[in-house]
Design a protein around this motif. Sequence first.
Motif, PDB file in Angstrom:
ATOM      1  N   GLU A 158      -1.868 -32.832  28.201  1.00 55.65           N
ATOM      2  CA  GLU A 158      -1.256 -31.479  28.002  1.00 55.65           C
ATOM      3  C   GLU A 158      -2.461 -30.608  27.630  1.00 55.65           C
ATOM      4  O   GLU A 158      -3.215 -31.242  26.385  1.00 55.65           O
ATOM      5  CB  GLU A 158      -0.135 -31.510  27.162  1.00 55.65           C
ATOM      6  CG  GLU A 158       1.002 -31.875  28.059  1.00 55.65           C
ATOM      7  CD  GLU A 158       2.410 -31.755  27.170  1.00 55.65           C
ATOM      8  OE1 GLU A 158       3.351 -32.083  27.591  1.00 55.65           O
ATOM      9  OE2 GLU A 158       2.251 -31.570  25.832  1.00 55.65           O
ATOM     10  N   ARG A 192       1.507 -38.268  32.040  1.00 56.38           N
ATOM     11  CA  ARG A 192       0.664 -37.256  31.024  1.00 56.38           C
ATOM     12  C   ARG A 192       0.933 -37.608  29.656  1.00 56.38           C
ATOM     13  O   ARG A 192       1.778 -38.164  28.950  1.00 56.38           O
ATOM     14  CB  ARG A 192       1.267 -35.641  31.057  1.00 56.38           C
ATOM     15  CG  ARG A 192       0.820 -35.286  32.714  1.00 56.38           C
ATOM     16  CD  ARG A 192       1.614 -33.934  32.814  1.00 56.38           C
ATOM     17  NE  ARG A 192       1.005 -32.708  31.815  1.00 56.38           N
ATOM     18  CZ  ARG A 192      -0.066 -32.247  32.302  1.00 56.38           C
ATOM     19  NH1 ARG A 192      -0.638 -32.559  33.272  1.00 56.38           N
ATOM     20  NH2 ARG A 192      -0.540 -31.212  31.433  1.00 56.38           N
ATOM     21  N   THR A 194       0.926 -36.069  25.722  1.00 58.00           N
ATOM     22  CA  THR A 194       1.597 -34.966  25.218  1.00 58.00           C
ATOM     23  C   THR A 194       0.796 -34.617  23.949  1.00 58.00           C
ATOM     24  O   THR A 194       0.444 -35.589  23.361  1.00 58.00           O
ATOM     25  CB  THR A 194       2.995 -35.209  25.066  1.00 58.00           C
ATOM     26  OG1 THR A 194       3.486 -36.107  24.189  1.00 58.00           O
ATOM     27  CG2 THR A 194       3.746 -35.554  26.454  1.00 58.00           C
TER      28      THR A 194
END
Length: 332
Positions: A158, A192, A194
């Motif tokens: 992110e 992903r 984070t």
Amino acid sequence: MTSQELETNIRKGQIPKLCYLYGEESFLVERAARLLLDRAIDQSLKDFNFNVFYGNESRGIDIVDAAQTLPMFAERRAVLVKRSELLKAEALEILLPYVQKPAESTCLIFTGTKVDQRKKIFSEFKKQGALVEFKRLYDNKLSNFVQTEANLSGKPIEPAGADLLALLIGNNLQELSSQIEKLVVYAGSRQRITAEDVRTIASSSKAFTAFELARFLGIKDLQNALRSLETLFKNGEGVPPILGALSRHFRQLWRVREMLDQKNSQGDISRELGINTFFLGEYLQQAKNFGRGELRIIFDALYRCDVSSKSGGHPYTLMHALAVGICKGRFE
């Protein structure tokens, strides 16, 4: 040729016969050399087709002899010269004729920290191969570096996570790369990485503790600020890096405070100062705790603390007084 152009060419299979990689950022230099070697020669035949030399030890002729040797059972051989900035003038003179007419079946790679482009051999590198500089990345480029590295590792991160990791680690690309490897493993099957993953993985590092110290001072939480300070000293951290982290943090708060006073919108503050919206609320909250006059006093205190620490002042006593002054608004 730029570093990006070189990497693109290598990944396309366009291997230069000559390549001189240099610059302040040794991590990028070494990584480019590894990528080039991986693509230049058959790794199963590396023992037969690879030589390494060091500039401070080479006479030049040994490099030329290795570069002119035909590859065994392969299309190409590779020769790597490390610490090339230490090659003597006599060695460079011996190498010049080879650089002007390099062997077709050899990839000759030099790595070093700097070059003197006034010398003829380096102009020949530009003509016959690639002369590529790797500059130290500016702080505002670190987040992009983190995102690119994470993508190459197969696990995107992110933007807020990339910003946080860059903020915590700073301009240490080797450490950033190491942290990304840990984050990829930690994220497991998730698609992903984070920002919370970054907080968790980096929570044991000195950089994270300094980040937490700055945050606690920003919200004037003296108890937790002193706890963070004690942890930093127990872990062997010195005054200069702590003050560096605090200076960066309060400089950002000062800029936020100025833009708030000018009635700028949150969107304008985020764009102008490059603060990810994930962190913006926290910066706004902290900036509202300080007037610009108070921030000037804090920077004066940071400077005096730095001077005192370098002239024999007791580190913990100085930092303790600084923390109390920031949180209570009173400096001796």
